[in-house]
Design an enzyme around this catalytic site. Structure first.
Site, PDB file in Angstrom:
ATOM      1  N   CYS A 196       0.760  -1.247   0.000  1.00 34.55           N
ATOM      2  CA  CYS A 196       0.000   0.000   0.000  1.00 34.55           C
ATOM      3  C   CYS A 196       0.793   1.301   0.000  1.00 34.55           C
ATOM      4  O   CYS A 196       0.548   2.156  -0.845  1.00 34.55           O
ATOM      5  CB  CYS A 196      -1.002  -0.026   1.130  1.00 34.55           C
ATOM      6  SG  CYS A 196      -2.264  -1.269   0.748  1.00 34.55           S
TER       7      CYS A 196
HETATM    8  P1  NAD Z   1      -5.521  -8.610  -2.676  1.00 33.60           P
HETATM    9  O1  NAD Z   1      -4.810  -8.603  -3.958  1.00 33.60           O
HETATM   10  O2  NAD Z   1      -4.996  -9.394  -1.509  1.00 33.60           O
HETATM   11  O3  NAD Z   1      -7.029  -9.119  -2.920  1.00 33.60           O
HETATM   12  C1  NAD Z   1      -7.834  -8.744  -3.980  1.00 33.60           C
HETATM   13  C2  NAD Z   1      -8.746  -9.927  -4.334  1.00 33.60           C
HETATM   14  O4  NAD Z   1      -9.721  -9.511  -5.285  1.00 33.60           O
HETATM   15  C3  NAD Z   1      -7.992 -11.087  -4.988  1.00 33.60           C
HETATM   16  O5  NAD Z   1      -8.247 -12.279  -4.254  1.00 33.60           O
HETATM   17  C4  NAD Z   1      -8.587 -11.170  -6.406  1.00 33.60           C
HETATM   18  O6  NAD Z   1      -8.642 -12.482  -6.913  1.00 33.60           O
HETATM   19  C5  NAD Z   1      -9.959 -10.587  -6.171  1.00 33.60           C
HETATM   20  N1  NAD Z   1     -10.632 -10.053  -7.370  1.00 33.60           N
HETATM   21  C6  NAD Z   1     -10.142  -9.227  -8.322  1.00 33.60           C
HETATM   22  N2  NAD Z   1     -11.100  -8.939  -9.238  1.00 33.60           N
HETATM   23  C7  NAD Z   1     -12.216  -9.573  -8.835  1.00 33.60           C
HETATM   24  C8  NAD Z   1     -13.537  -9.648  -9.337  1.00 33.60           C
HETATM   25  N3  NAD Z   1     -13.917  -8.999 -10.455  1.00 33.60           N
HETATM   26  N4  NAD Z   1     -14.442 -10.405  -8.699  1.00 33.60           N
HETATM   27  C9  NAD Z   1     -14.096 -11.062  -7.572  1.00 33.60           C
HETATM   28  N5  NAD Z   1     -12.866 -11.024  -7.025  1.00 33.60           N
HETATM   29  C10 NAD Z   1     -11.944 -10.289  -7.645  1.00 33.60           C
HETATM   30  O7  NAD Z   1      -5.714  -7.096  -2.266  1.00 33.60           O
HETATM   31  P2  NAD Z   1      -5.824  -6.452  -0.795  1.00 33.60           P
HETATM   32  O8  NAD Z   1      -4.480  -6.358  -0.178  1.00 33.60           O
HETATM   33  O9  NAD Z   1      -6.926  -7.117  -0.047  1.00 33.60           O
HETATM   34  O10 NAD Z   1      -6.261  -4.967  -1.167  1.00 33.60           O
HETATM   35  C11 NAD Z   1      -7.551  -4.673  -1.634  1.00 33.60           C
HETATM   36  C12 NAD Z   1      -7.752  -3.168  -1.543  1.00 33.60           C
HETATM   37  O11 NAD Z   1      -7.715  -2.748  -0.181  1.00 33.60           O
HETATM   38  C13 NAD Z   1      -6.678  -2.338  -2.252  1.00 33.60           C
HETATM   39  O12 NAD Z   1      -7.283  -1.199  -2.807  1.00 33.60           O
HETATM   40  C14 NAD Z   1      -5.743  -1.935  -1.134  1.00 33.60           C
HETATM   41  O13 NAD Z   1      -5.060  -0.731  -1.415  1.00 33.60           O
HETATM   42  C15 NAD Z   1      -6.727  -1.737   0.013  1.00 33.60           C
HETATM   43  N6  NAD Z   1      -6.136  -1.903   1.352  1.00 33.60           N
HETATM   44  C16 NAD Z   1      -5.291  -2.949   1.598  1.00 33.60           C
HETATM   45  C17 NAD Z   1      -4.773  -3.116   2.887  1.00 33.60           C
HETATM   46  C18 NAD Z   1      -3.820  -4.230   3.207  1.00 33.60           C
HETATM   47  O14 NAD Z   1      -3.264  -4.214   4.296  1.00 33.60           O
HETATM   48  N7  NAD Z   1      -3.592  -5.204   2.327  1.00 33.60           N
HETATM   49  C19 NAD Z   1      -5.165  -2.243   3.915  1.00 33.60           C
HETATM   50  C20 NAD Z   1      -6.045  -1.214   3.630  1.00 33.60           C
HETATM   51  C21 NAD Z   1      -6.534  -1.052   2.333  1.00 33.60           C
HETATM   52  C1  UGA Z   2      -0.155   0.236   6.102  1.00 36.56           C
HETATM   53  C2  UGA Z   2      -0.840   1.151   7.130  1.00 36.56           C
HETATM   54  O1  UGA Z   2      -0.130   1.080   8.358  1.00 36.56           O
HETATM   55  C3  UGA Z   2      -2.291   0.748   7.350  1.00 36.56           C
HETATM   56  O2  UGA Z   2      -2.924   1.660   8.234  1.00 36.56           O
HETATM   57  C4  UGA Z   2      -3.000   0.768   6.004  1.00 36.56           C
HETATM   58  O3  UGA Z   2      -4.344   0.336   6.134  1.00 36.56           O
HETATM   59  C5  UGA Z   2      -2.289  -0.142   5.034  1.00 36.56           C
HETATM   60  O4  UGA Z   2      -0.905   0.278   4.887  1.00 36.56           O
HETATM   61  C6  UGA Z   2      -2.897  -0.091   3.674  1.00 36.56           C
HETATM   62  O5  UGA Z   2      -3.456   0.896   3.257  1.00 36.56           O
HETATM   63  O6  UGA Z   2      -2.772  -1.131   3.040  1.00 36.56           O
HETATM   64  P1  UGA Z   2       0.900  -2.204   6.156  1.00 36.56           P
HETATM   65  O7  UGA Z   2       1.339  -1.907   4.756  1.00 36.56           O
HETATM   66  O8  UGA Z   2       0.261  -3.500   6.467  1.00 36.56           O
HETATM   67  O9  UGA Z   2      -0.129  -1.078   6.635  1.00 36.56           O
HETATM   68  O10 UGA Z   2       2.168  -2.139   7.072  1.00 36.56           O
HETATM   69  P2  UGA Z   2       2.873  -1.073   8.048  1.00 36.56           P
HETATM   70  O11 UGA Z   2       2.950  -1.673   9.385  1.00 36.56           O
HETATM   71  O12 UGA Z   2       2.279   0.253   7.936  1.00 36.56           O
HETATM   72  O13 UGA Z   2       4.336  -1.054   7.430  1.00 36.56           O
HETATM   73  C7  UGA Z   2       4.581  -0.605   6.113  1.00 36.56           C
HETATM   74  C8  UGA Z   2       6.057  -0.561   5.835  1.00 36.56           C
HETATM   75  O14 UGA Z   2       6.658   0.523   6.528  1.00 36.56           O
HETATM   76  C9  UGA Z   2       6.830  -1.817   6.258  1.00 36.56           C
HETATM   77  O15 UGA Z   2       7.760  -2.152   5.257  1.00 36.56           O
HETATM   78  C10 UGA Z   2       7.539  -1.399   7.525  1.00 36.56           C
HETATM   79  O16 UGA Z   2       8.739  -2.101   7.730  1.00 36.56           O
HETATM   80  C11 UGA Z   2       7.800   0.074   7.239  1.00 36.56           C
HETATM   81  N1  UGA Z   2       7.935   0.896   8.464  1.00 36.56           N
HETATM   82  C12 UGA Z   2       6.877   1.058   9.290  1.00 36.56           C
HETATM   83  C13 UGA Z   2       9.142   1.522   8.733  1.00 36.56           C
HETATM   84  O17 UGA Z   2      10.112   1.396   7.962  1.00 36.56           O
HETATM   85  N2  UGA Z   2       9.237   2.306   9.851  1.00 36.56           N
HETATM   86  C14 UGA Z   2       8.192   2.495  10.704  1.00 36.56           C
HETATM   87  O18 UGA Z   2       8.362   3.232  11.692  1.00 36.56           O
HETATM   88  C15 UGA Z   2       6.988   1.844  10.412  1.00 36.56           C
END
Ligand code: NAD
Ligand code: UGA
Length: 426
Positions: A266
């Site tokens: 992200c």
């Molecule tokens: P991911 O890649 O793990 O999961 C996405 C899933 O969607 C996959 O399993 C894929 O097969 C499925 N998919 C894609 N197209 C589809 C469709 N048409 N119908 C049904 N399934 C479908 O992604 P993620 O990490 O869960 O992230 C999803 C969103 O959430 C992103 O926008 C990301 O930025 C956001 N987000 C992620 C995190 C995180 O920590 N991973 C945290 C906050 C927000």
């Molecule tokens: C991050 C945010 O923390 C979440 O709030 C958000 O929902 C998510 O992105 C998202 O939008 O997907 P995440 O990517 O799971 O979560 O992991 P973090 O714990 O934030 O770490 C991100 C990266 O920053 C890692 O590589 C970590 O090693 C690095 N980091 C984190 C540092 O180098 N220094 C720090 O002080 C903290």
């Protein structure tokens, strides 16, 4: 409430499982049949502490199931969440193709469905997407009227991988972006059992809150890495500097751990997405450009520091940690990758170990040459020098005696036991 979730990845599966734990009836939809099969047979397709137990409990109580059939679930639920991926395109802008496809699929079902249906975007999307792409596509395809026959809302997710369940169930805040009362009240109902501050804003603001939050955290990391790089030149430990800084109540201590930079699915993509959007709008975000630039050069500093102590050509070099952070098997944008690529380019033989992420790394980065080891001890046995790329707890239990160590994450055991020790920013 009956809720369907499109996308059973990190966010979709955690959201679905937690909603079912809160008492909702949930179906998660994914195009990946293996994931669907795994969920229905009570196997968690991702490694996330606490998730599998919760999943088993809710599949058993029939509040949670998975399917590939989007039609069936949209027809038979009141609310559909979109939680598909929003990756980065070659040009670093946001790739909305999965959002577009999910919107088309929903539109096609709603064409035939009677009654109001709410569509909530949980994926991280640049401001304007929920209204201009999701709402507009569904409206065009279904022929239904936005606001009365179907609704849209944006409900960003702030969970972190590795503590996703805890973050979801006990969040700092819940942001609800809705432009009308009906959509807003449904979201209020969905979250009523979660005791957290709830902020109600319009859709575009909710979308921007997510980007502002992620880019602020990314900025803190690049900021402290920059300060750390200066500290290193001066022989100062940046962690002591942070202690002094954060005694000031205006400076929060979180996300000021200096090192080799941020990875993950992200921060890198979201920072790039908002930069690309700003530039498209005619504004050059210089601070965010610098945040990305610092993050891209930071891991390579580890290799440069190592070269001060050993010439790399033909040498056995160990890399401890491949996940982008501890307690996950996710390797997206992991800082270990540019490090290993640089070591390969220098002609080093790379031995690596990660407690959870070796399979994922092999799959994601087939272009680099790595000898994968069964344990951290095996890496230490084979390598003359080590780079620590992820701070897994078990790396604190090792003895680094006789080794040159460049530490990208501040592992105290390495600092205390290595023959030669270099912190990246300390
Ligand atoms: P991911 O890649 O793990 O999961 C996405 C899933 O969607 C996959 O399993 C894929 O097969 C499925 N998919 C894609 N197209 C589809 C469709 N048409 N119908 C049904 N399934 C479908 O992604 P993620 O990490 O869960 O992230 C999803 C969103 O959430 C992103 O926008 C990301 O930025 C956001 N987000 C992620 C995190 C995180 O920590 N991973 C945290 C906050 C927000
Ligand atoms: C991050 C945010 O923390 C979440 O709030 C958000 O929902 C998510 O992105 C998202 O939008 O997907 P995440 O990517 O799971 O979560 O992991 P973090 O714990 O934030 O770490 C991100 C990266 O920053 C890692 O590589 C970590 O090693 C690095 N980091 C984190 C540092 O180098 N220094 C720090 O002080 C903290």
């Amino acid at each position: 409430m009956k809720i369907s979730i499109i996308g059973a990845g990190y966010v979709g599966l955690v959201t679905g499982t937690c909603f079912s734990e809160l008492g909702h009836e949930v179906v998660v939809v994914d195009i990946n049949e293996e994931k669907v099969k795994a969920i229905n047979s009570k196997k968690c397709p991702i490694y996330e502490p606490g998730l599998e137990e919760m999943l088993v409990r809710n599949v058993d109580s029939k509040r949670l199931r998975a399917t590939t059939d989007i039609k069936d679930v949209v027809m038979n639920t009141d609310v559909t969440y979109i939680a598909v991926g929003t990756p980065m395109k070659e040009d670093r802008s946001i790739d909305l193709r999965y959002i577009e496809k999910a919107s088309e699929d929903i539109g096609n079902v709603l064409k035939e469905k009677a009654g109001y249906h709410l569509v909530v975007v949980k994926s991280t999307v640049v401001p304007g997407t929920t209204e201009n792409i999701v709402g507009a596509t569904i409206s065009k395809i279904s022929g239904k009227k936005l606001g009365t026959e179907f609704g849209i809302a944006m409900n960003p997710e702030f969970l972190r991988e590795g503590s996703a369940v805890e973050d979801f169930m006990k969040p700092d805040r819940i942001v609800i972006g809705a432009n009308d009362e009906k959509a807003r009240s449904i979201l209020e109902e969905i979250y009523k059992k979660i005791d957290a501050p709830k902020l109600y804003v319009n859709i575009k603001t909710a979308e921007m809150i997510k980007y502002a939050s992620n880019t602020f955290l990314a900025t803190k990391i690049s900021f402290i890495n920059e300060i750390g790089n200066i500290c290193k030149l001066l022989g100062i430990n940046v962690f002591d500097v942070v202690k002094g800084m954060t005694l000031d109540h205006r400076i929060s201590p979180y996300f000021l751990r200096a090192g080799i930079g941020f990875g993950g699915s992200c921060f890198p993509k979201d920072t790039n997405a908002i930069i690309a959007l700003a530039k498209k709008l005619g504004y050059v975000p210089r601070l965010l450009d610098a945040v990305v630039e610092i993050n891209e050069t930071q891991p390579l500093r580890a290799v440069e520091l190592l070269k001060k102590h050993i010439s790399l050509k033909g040498k056995n070099i160990g890399v401890l940690g491949l996940a982008f952070k501890p307690n996950t098997d996710d390797v997206r944008e992991t800082r270990a990758y540019p490090i290993i690529r640089a070591l390969n380019e220098e002609g080093a033989v790379v031995y690596a170990y990660d407690p959870k992420a070796m399979d994922a790394f092999k799959k994601a980065y087939p272009d680099v040459k790595v000898i994968f080891c069964k344990s951290a001890e095996e890496v230490l046995k084979n390598a003359e020098a080590i780079i620590i790329a992820t701070e897994w707890d078990e790396f604190e239990k090792l003895s680094y005696r006789n080794k040159i160590v460049v530490d990208g994450r501040y592992v105290k055991a390495a600092k205390e036991t290595a023959k030669i020790y270099e912190g990246v920013c300390w």
